[in-house]
Design an enzyme around this catalytic site. Structure first.
Site, PDB file in Angstrom:
ATOM      1  N   CYS A   1       0.815  -1.225   0.000  1.00  0.00           N
ATOM      2  CA  CYS A   1       0.000   0.000   0.000  1.00  0.00           C
ATOM      3  C   CYS A   1       0.846   1.273   0.000  1.00  0.00           C
ATOM      4  O   CYS A   1       0.675   2.151  -0.851  1.00  0.00           O
ATOM      5  CB  CYS A   1      -0.979  -0.011   1.169  1.00  0.00           C
ATOM      6  SG  CYS A   1      -0.248   0.170   2.809  1.00  0.00           S
TER       7      CYS A   1
ATOM      8  N   HIS B   1      -2.774   1.395   6.736  1.00  0.00           N
ATOM      9  CA  HIS B   1      -3.098   1.299   5.310  1.00  0.00           C
ATOM     10  C   HIS B   1      -3.276   2.689   4.712  1.00  0.00           C
ATOM     11  O   HIS B   1      -3.802   3.600   5.360  1.00  0.00           O
ATOM     12  CB  HIS B   1      -4.366   0.477   5.091  1.00  0.00           C
ATOM     13  CG  HIS B   1      -4.609   0.144   3.644  1.00  0.00           C
ATOM     14  ND1 HIS B   1      -3.879  -0.813   2.963  1.00  0.00           N
ATOM     15  CD2 HIS B   1      -5.469   0.662   2.737  1.00  0.00           C
ATOM     16  CE1 HIS B   1      -4.296  -0.873   1.710  1.00  0.00           C
ATOM     17  NE2 HIS B   1      -5.254   0.015   1.547  1.00  0.00           N
TER      18      HIS B   1
ATOM     19  N   HIS C   1      -5.719   1.997  -4.653  1.00  0.00           N
ATOM     20  CA  HIS C   1      -4.725   1.488  -3.692  1.00  0.00           C
ATOM     21  C   HIS C   1      -4.285   0.070  -4.048  1.00  0.00           C
ATOM     22  O   HIS C   1      -4.846  -0.574  -4.945  1.00  0.00           O
ATOM     23  CB  HIS C   1      -5.308   1.519  -2.267  1.00  0.00           C
ATOM     24  CG  HIS C   1      -6.437   0.556  -2.033  1.00  0.00           C
ATOM     25  ND1 HIS C   1      -6.688  -0.018  -0.806  1.00  0.00           N
ATOM     26  CD2 HIS C   1      -7.399   0.054  -2.864  1.00  0.00           C
ATOM     27  CE1 HIS C   1      -7.745  -0.810  -0.882  1.00  0.00           C
ATOM     28  NE2 HIS C   1      -8.189  -0.787  -2.116  1.00  0.00           N
TER      29      HIS C   1
END
Length: 344
Positions: free
Chosen positions: A259, A308, A320
């Site tokens: 991420c 995240h 993402h």
């Protein structure tokens, strides 16, 4: 004469106990034979457990990324310190050589005592402490001795600093190995659960993910939103070019990403350097707490521990790298616990 006795009969209590035990054994055997085998977890149960394991793996991955970043910084710092120490030692040797030449010249002309020359060449600190010898030194020699002292202190400090950083590096490498093992363990557990699914169940899960991804992509590209501009726009365009690239823990491009690897890579393509981990990226710019104020290209931070991160894609969507087993894609911002946005 032989004795003839009747064999002793077992007591009634003993017979009762044995009979009860035998009956219990038969009953247990029957129950075991008739018991239904343990039920296989359903597709949804497996998905829920796998998603949880992937989330835990991602948390560990961001800590792994932080340890990697720290290791790289320490290695650079240690290399720089070691270069400085080597150069400083050369300078110190030159200063000592100069003092030795000065002392030798004065000794040959009878201007300095041999013991003073020894002080100058081997132990300037001790020499300066001897006030009785100061009157035999010229101003030039005093200045040279002070330079030697300063250089010695500087070298000692740099060597001590390098030693501490080497110890820190060893600890960081141990942490790195621990986090890597933790990530691999979580991914291994997830894979074992996925292996319990039938081919049909796996295909159904993949189809669900594909449908969700396509719906998010249509939403991100089809509605109205504050357009991306400048470097945020360039970063978002770079990330868009990587749609479909696989998630790989610890990867930061150009062919695979985790991420924060995607977001840091995307902004690097726009000429902007941001930190490597999601937690550090959370402090890389101005925080935006209202989703309605987000602009395309803003970073979006998820989960309470900020493990995240993605790029805002407009219309309530985020672009993402979700987790292991997926690819870079669009997804609804509501699928994860939103914390805040970050405008770089």
């Amino acid at each position: 004469m032989a004795s003839h006795r009747r064999p002793k009969q077992p007591s009634r209590t003993r017979v009762t106990v044995l009979t009860t035990a035998a009956a219990a054994a038969v009953a247990l055997s029957a129950n075991a034979a008739n018991a239904a085998p343990s039920e296989k977890p359903s597709k949804d149960e497996v998905k829920s457990k796998v998603d949880k394991l992937y989330e835990e793996a991602e948390k560990a991955t961001e800590k792994l990324n932080g340890a990697k970043e720290k290791q790289e910084k320490l290695q650079k710092q240690i290399s720089s310190l070691q270069d400085n120490v080597a150069r400083g030692q050369e300078e110190l040797n030159e200063l000592r050589d100069g003092l030795g030449s000065m002392a030798s010249a004065q000794y040959r002309t009878g201007g300095i005592d041999p013991s003073v020359a020894l002080f100058l060449s081997s132990d300037p600190d001790d020499y300066l402490d001897k006030a009785s010898a100061m009157d035999q030194l010229s101003a030039q020699q005093v200045e040279a001795l002070k330079k030697v002292q300063e250089k010695q202190r500087s070298l000692a400090q740099q060597r001590s600093e390098a030693s501490e950083k080497l110890k820190d590096l060893a600890d960081t490498r141990a942490e790195l190995a621990k986090k890597k093992k933790e990530v691999q363990g979580k991914l291994g557990e997830a894979q074992k659960l996925l292996n319990t699914l039938t081919a049909k169940e796996k295909a159904a899960l993949d189809a669900e993910q594909d449908r969700a991804s396509r719906a998010s992509e249509r939403s991100a590209l089809g509605g109205s939103s504050t357009p991306a501009s400048g470097r945020a726009g360039a970063a978002f365009s770079a990330a868009q070019s990587k749609i479909g690239s696989p998630y790989v823990y610890g990867a930061s491009g150009p062919s695979s990403f985790d991420c924060s690897g995607l977001t840091s890579w995307a902004y690097a393509q726009a000429g902007v350097s941001i930190p490597r981990t999601s937690q550090a990226q959370a402090n890389a710019g101005t925080r935006i707490y209202s989703q309605s104020d987000l602009q395309v290209g803003d970073l979006v931070i998820f989960y309470g521990d900020m493990h995240h991160v993605g790029l805002y894609a407009g219309n309530g969507q985020v672009l993402h790298a979700p987790r292991t087993g997926t690819v870079v894609r669009y997804e609804s911002i509501g699928n994860m616990p939103f914390q805040f946005g970050v405008r770089i």
